[in-house]
Enzyme design. Structure first.
Site, PDB file in Angstrom:
ATOM      1  N   ARG A 234       5.153  -4.541  -3.310  1.00 10.38           N
ATOM      2  CA  ARG A 234       3.413  -3.938  -4.321  1.00 10.38           C
ATOM      3  C   ARG A 234       3.232  -3.190  -3.815  1.00 10.38           C
ATOM      4  NH1 ARG A 234       6.345  -6.590  -7.375  1.00 10.38           N
ATOM      5  NH2 ARG A 234       5.492  -8.524  -8.125  1.00 10.38           N
ATOM      6  N   GLU A 263      -0.652   0.673 -11.005  1.00  6.02           N
ATOM      7  CA  GLU A 263       0.398   1.906 -12.254  1.00  6.02           C
ATOM      8  C   GLU A 263      -0.449   1.757 -13.856  1.00  6.02           C
ATOM      9  OE1 GLU A 263       3.251  -0.251  -8.815  1.00  6.02           O
ATOM     10  OE2 GLU A 263       2.943  -1.229 -11.006  1.00  6.02           O
ATOM     11  N   HIS A 282       8.581   2.091 -10.908  1.00  2.00           N
ATOM     12  CA  HIS A 282       8.867   1.033 -10.388  1.00  2.00           C
ATOM     13  C   HIS A 282       9.940   0.176 -11.761  1.00  2.00           C
ATOM     14  CE1 HIS A 282       5.879  -2.941 -10.980  1.00  2.00           C
ATOM     15  NE2 HIS A 282       7.448  -3.453 -10.436  1.00  2.00           N
TER      16      HIS A 282
END
Length: 316
Positions: A234, A263, A282
């Site tokens: 994270r 993000e 990601h």
């Protein structure tokens, strides 16, 4: 039964099938749902499937037919779970689907930092080897991992998988976790000792209020000079300006992150201009095999709810 998928594209950009959910009801799949359309798209649906589209207390009140929320991920912070419990809405998540993929990706990030293979391959394609006076060249230090120490913060399924691969490379493994389990892969230590002894530090823990920005100026000061930091957990676990400063000063040799605090990444994120920092969008979780498992578990969760025996439920 009406079933709505609010943001299905990242799970299935076209290489998987929604057939499993279609067999359970009248299915509508949206690639993405802007915030202003969430309630209209949920409408009268009883079952709502979401990945990163948030579902708030207000949305639950305005969509009273909604009885089930299936999250297409392990993390479920996009859902007001407390409000769901109060309103009798079942919330489920997808555990364990990405263990192998994320463990593999962690090591891929580390190996790229140790060798910068992509950079050197591009250099060859650009003609630098062809025109080089010597028979070889390298632009970054080349790092051998055998004999070095990896500290893993968060030693659940993914952390242990990463540790096993790193151990196979000849690394010593330290682990920090609030819950300790039997393992022959790692030595459990306290967090400060992990910071002090590790050549490579890997983050594999969930984000909670008590570990937010745990990688910061103070904790970095306790680490070895030239430490490597890997994060595909994270983004909020790192104070990004502090890490950028440590990279630029050389205190941290290199960092590789698959997640950032906001993000998609913002153009002013300090890691974008930091020295020796790899950033990927990601995707540690996103192998096809991993997404196939995710889809299968999502269908199992929905079927179990319909059968009156919900599984993989989450609670506030």
């Amino acid at each position: 039964m009406q079933i709505v998928v609010l943001d299905g594209y990242t799970e299935n950009p076209g290489d998987l099938s929604w057939d499993g959910l279609e067999e359970l009801g009248d299915l509508t799949v949206y690639d993405r749902t802007p915030t202003e359309f969430i309630e209209d798209r949920i409408g009268n649906a009883e079952m709502v499937i979401t990945n990163k589209t948030p579902i708030s207390r207000e949305t639950m009140k305005r969509c009273p037919d909604m009885k089930y929320i299936g999250v297409l991920a392990t993390g479920y912070n996009v859902i007001d779970v407390k409000a769901a419990e109060e309103q009798g809405i079942i919330v489920t998540n997808i555990p364990t689907y990405g263990t192998a993929a994320v463990g593999q990706y962690t090591i891929a990030l580390l190996l790229e930092l140790c060798h910068h293979i992509g950079h050197h391959s591009q250099a060859v394609h650009d003609g630098r080897w062809e025109n080089n006076i010597d028979w070889c060249f390298w632009d970054y230090p080349l790092i051998e991992l055998a004999g070095k120490t990896m500290g893993i913060i968060g030693f659940g399924r993914i952390g242990e998988t990463t540790g096993k691969i790193a151990a196979a490379l000849g690394m010593q493994i330290l682990a920090y976790d609030t819950i300790k389990k039997e393992t022959d892969v790692a030595e459990y230590v306290e967090l400060e000792e992990l910071f002090q002894r590790s050549d490579v530090i890997v983050l594999h823990c969930p984000l909670f209020e008590n570990n937010k920005e745990m990688i910061n100026r103070e904790s970095i000061s306790k680490m070895k000079d030239g430490v490597i930091i890997i994060n595909d957990s994270r983004g909020g676990l790192i104070r990004e300006q502090d890490l950028a400063d440590a990279l630029n000063s050389g205190k941290v040799f290199g960092a590789a992150v698959d997640v950032v605090s906001t993000e998609p990444i913002r153009g002013d994120n300090p890691l974008l201009t930091a020295k020796n920092c790899l950033i990927t969008p990601h995707i540690a979780w996103a192998s096809k095999e991993s997404r196939e498992r995710l889809m299968s578990i999502a269908v199992e969760n929905a079927q179990a709810y319909i059968n009156g025996q919900p599984i993989h439920t989450v609670h506030a």
